[in-house]
Design a protein around this motif. Structure first.
Motif, short mmCIF file in Angstrom:
data_model
loop_
_atom_site.label_atom_id
_atom_site.label_comp_id
_atom_site.label_asym_id
_atom_site.label_seq_id
_atom_site.Cartn_x
_atom_site.Cartn_y
_atom_site.Cartn_z
N ALA A 357 -34.05 61.28 54.16
CA ALA A 357 -33.61 60.53 52.90
C ALA A 357 -33.75 61.99 51.67
N ASP A 358 -33.03 62.62 51.64
CA ASP A 358 -33.02 63.67 50.60
C ASP A 358 -33.17 63.49 48.95
N LEU A 359 -32.49 62.31 48.68
CA LEU A 359 -32.60 61.91 47.56
C LEU A 359 -33.95 61.48 46.99
N THR A 360 -34.82 60.93 48.01
CA THR A 360 -35.90 60.65 47.83
C THR A 360 -37.04 62.03 47.80
N ARG A 361 -36.60 62.83 48.52
CA ARG A 361 -37.34 64.26 48.28
C ARG A 361 -37.09 64.85 46.96
N VAL A 362 -35.81 64.74 46.54
CA VAL A 362 -35.68 65.18 45.16
C VAL A 362 -36.48 64.50 43.99
N MET A 363 -36.82 63.12 44.36
CA MET A 363 -37.77 62.41 43.40
C MET A 363 -39.27 63.01 43.49
N LEU A 364 -39.55 63.01 44.82
CA LEU A 364 -40.79 63.47 45.30
C LEU A 364 -41.08 64.77 44.40
N ALA A 365 -40.28 65.86 44.60
CA ALA A 365 -40.47 67.26 43.83
C ALA A 365 -40.39 66.81 42.67
N GLN A 366 -39.77 66.14 41.96
CA GLN A 366 -39.95 65.66 40.40
C GLN A 366 -40.99 65.29 39.99
N ALA A 367 -41.76 64.57 40.92
CA ALA A 367 -42.92 63.91 40.33
C ALA A 367 -44.10 64.95 40.68
N MET A 368 -43.95 65.96 41.49
CA MET A 368 -44.72 67.15 41.68
C MET A 368 -44.73 68.04 40.37
N LEU A 369 -43.68 68.40 40.02
CA LEU A 369 -43.32 69.21 38.94
C LEU A 369 -43.70 68.56 37.66
N SER A 370 -43.58 67.51 37.44
CA SER A 370 -43.93 66.82 36.31
C SER A 370 -45.36 66.64 36.22
N THR A 371 -46.18 66.75 36.99
CA THR A 371 -47.76 67.10 36.84
C THR A 371 -48.23 68.13 36.26
N GLU A 372 -47.29 69.10 36.22
CA GLU A 372 -47.64 70.50 35.65
C GLU A 372 -48.54 71.30 36.22
N ASP A 373 -48.80 70.87 37.69
CA ASP A 373 -49.78 71.42 38.37
C ASP A 373 -49.44 72.76 39.30
N PRO A 374 -49.67 74.00 38.80
CA PRO A 374 -49.19 74.98 39.49
C PRO A 374 -49.42 75.05 40.89
N GLY A 375 -50.05 74.53 41.69
CA GLY A 375 -50.40 74.66 42.68
C GLY A 375 -49.41 73.54 43.77
N LEU A 376 -48.69 72.90 43.22
CA LEU A 376 -47.56 71.83 43.61
C LEU A 376 -46.29 72.31 43.54
N VAL A 377 -46.12 73.88 42.66
CA VAL A 377 -44.57 74.14 42.65
C VAL A 377 -44.00 74.61 43.98
N ASP A 378 -44.79 75.29 44.87
CA ASP A 378 -44.10 75.61 46.01
C ASP A 378 -43.63 74.62 46.82
N SER A 379 -44.65 73.59 46.85
CA SER A 379 -44.09 72.40 47.74
C SER A 379 -43.17 71.69 47.30
N ALA A 380 -43.06 71.46 45.92
CA ALA A 380 -41.75 70.75 45.36
C ALA A 380 -40.69 71.72 45.41
N GLN A 381 -40.55 73.09 45.39
CA GLN A 381 -39.54 74.04 45.59
C GLN A 381 -38.96 73.75 47.23
N GLN A 382 -39.74 73.77 48.06
CA GLN A 382 -39.51 73.62 49.45
C GLN A 382 -38.77 72.15 49.83
N LEU A 383 -39.37 71.39 49.04
CA LEU A 383 -38.72 69.87 49.35
C LEU A 383 -37.23 70.14 48.74
N LEU A 384 -36.98 70.65 47.54
CA LEU A 384 -35.57 70.63 47.08
C LEU A 384 -34.81 71.61 47.54
N LEU A 385 -35.11 72.71 48.27
CA LEU A 385 -34.27 73.58 49.28
C LEU A 385 -34.01 72.81 50.28
#
Length: 463
Positions: A357-385
């Motif tokens: 479910a890649d649409l859900t991956r996009v939403m998960l990445a959005q949630a991670m980025l919305s926290t503005e936690d720098p430690g979650l940026v790499d994980s969010a980017q990998q989900l999006l890629l």
């Protein structure tokens, strides 16, 4: 409705309301152009998967590769479906919400499959080429208006459709309509063949056609059958039923599990698209069934009551803890309710339960980025890629990727992803501006440079 899992990519005006199975022959037109023309497309993992499960056996029976046919959902309340070039099937939300059983929807999908397998789009294009383009376009618009108005009982609109066709009823045009009616009859018979091959009944098609016939009987008696692109409803039902009753599977009922999923999807659409008043009328608080809780939870967070939504969603999860769509909904409600950090865990659970479910991956990445936690940026980017493999035409995906690259101070890639967003949403000036800027930072011949160059050289109506 705002940004949500049912994701509207709506541009310009609403799509025209057409009668059931009006085949819109748009060979060679891309999805981006269809959206720009006013088709409000909806994206939703659960609904798309249900339609895919409905259609896959039928596609195979027709000799089509299931992964070669794309099914799209249009936000329109009318009972309708149509096909366009490139093996695309479009389903109106009204078809899903108004059909009482999966078999009715499957019957329509089988009919549209008959158009694809029969090569009707290509053949119709040849017929169109024989006539005056301007006259035919006007005629088809008139037909769509007349038939759609007929089914909804709007006599004045039907007369307006006749006005659109003035001067357009030449012999060549009538021949074209006769050809279109023959294709519709052919698709009906093909649908029965596919349903029989998959051990399913065509009764749902007949029930739906009878329903439409009853609705349109009073208005259709005044319509000249020779200027309709489809067979007259009663004739169509009669011919279809004669053939369908020969099948040994005519009385085969719907799979109870499939029917349950159909009810849940109907509730989801009602929750997202209906007014709160309509939702609570159809699903009162006294109704504790899963569909009712589903619809009420959606309308609750849509109207800002995240706490009430959590009560309903948690009740659903208690009964079905492995249902990925409930976890996904919980994450969405928390994300849109302003709690992105709390949304991460349920969205991770949803991805775990449905890894494709890649649409859900996009939403998960959005949630991670919305926290503005720098430690979650790499994980969010990998989900999006990873999601980009199947969701490359999603503006939301590219917007989140642009944000992730910006957070890592990779401005050229942020610009390139922003160019992708602009291209997909029709802002060609911004797309070329960002592509040109990013291209200067990439080494010539690299994949990024090539993509930026492609965007820079996109041909638009103004270029």
């Amino acid at each position: 409705m705002g940004r949500s899992h049912i994701d509207f990519r709506s541009l310009a005006a609403r799509a025209c309301a057409l009668v059931l199975a009006v085949a819109v022959f748009m060979t060679g037109i891309g999805i981006r152009h269809l959206e720009a023309a006013g088709l409000p497309l909806i994206r939703d993992t659960e609904i798309e998967q249900l339609l895919r499960d409905y259609a896959t056996p039928v596609f195979r029976a027709a000799g089509l590769r299931p992964d070669g046919v794309n099914v799209y959902i249009i936000n329109a309340p009318t009972i309708n479906a149509f096909v366009s070039g490139g093996q695309r099937v479009f389903i109106h939300t009204g078809l899903i919400t108004e059909c009482e059983t999966p078999n009715e929807v499957i019957g329509v999908l089988a009919h549209e499959t008959g158009h694809i397998a029969g090569g009707h789009l290509t053949r119709m294009q040849r017929q169109l080429d024989k006539a005056s383009t301007a006259a035919i376009v006007g005629m088809l618009l008139g037909v769509a208006t007349m038939v759609g108005a007929g089914l909804s009982g709007q006599g004045e609109l039907a007369r307006g459709g006749q006005g659109l066709m003035l001067g357009g009823q030449s012999l060549a045009e009538r021949n074209l309509l006769s050809y279109a009616r023959a294709q519709e009859s052919s698709a009906d018979q093909a649908a029965v063949k596919y349903l029989t091959a998959t051990k399913q009944s065509a009764k749902g098609m007949i029930d739906l056609f009878e329903k439409l016939s009853n609705q349109s009987l009073a208005s259709s008696v005044a319509i000249d059958p020779y200027v309709l692109s489809h067979p007259m409803p009663l004739d169509r039902v009669r011919n279809l039923e004669i053939n369908a009753r020969k099948s040994p599977y005519f009385d085969t009922p719907d799979d109870p599990a499939l029917l349950a999923r159909h009810r849940m999807v109907q509730a989801k659409l009602t929750g997202f698209l209906g007014s709160p008043q309509r939702v609570y009328q159809k699903y009162p608080t006294s109704d504790t069934s899963p569909p009712a809780r589903y619809a009420r939870s959606i309308v609750a967070f849509r109207t800002g009551d995240t706490r009430a939504a959590m009560v309903e969603i948690d009740a659903l999860l208690q009964a079905q803890p492995k249902n990925p769509y409930f976890w996904e909904l919980k994450g969405q409600a928390l994300l849109e309710g302003g709690s992105p950090k709390q949304a991460i865990a349920p969205l991770r659970k949803a991805v775990e339960l449905m890894p494709r479910a890649d649409l859900t991956r996009v939403m998960l990445a959005q949630a991670m980025l919305s926290t503005e936690d720098p430690g979650l940026v790499d994980s969010a980017q990998q989900l999006l890629l990873r999601a980009k493999r199947t969701e490359a035409d999603s503006p939301d995906l590219h917007a989140q990727l642009a944000l992730s690259y910006a957070r890592k101070n990779n401005i050229p890639m942020a610009d390139l992803e922003t160019a992708e967003v602009a291209l997909l949403t029709g802002d060609y000036d911004l797309a070329k501006q960002k592509a040109k800027r990013s291209m200067a930072a990439f080494k010539r011949g690299t994949p990024e440079w090539i993509r930026a160059n492609d965007i820079l050289n996109v041909k638009t109506e103004d270029s």
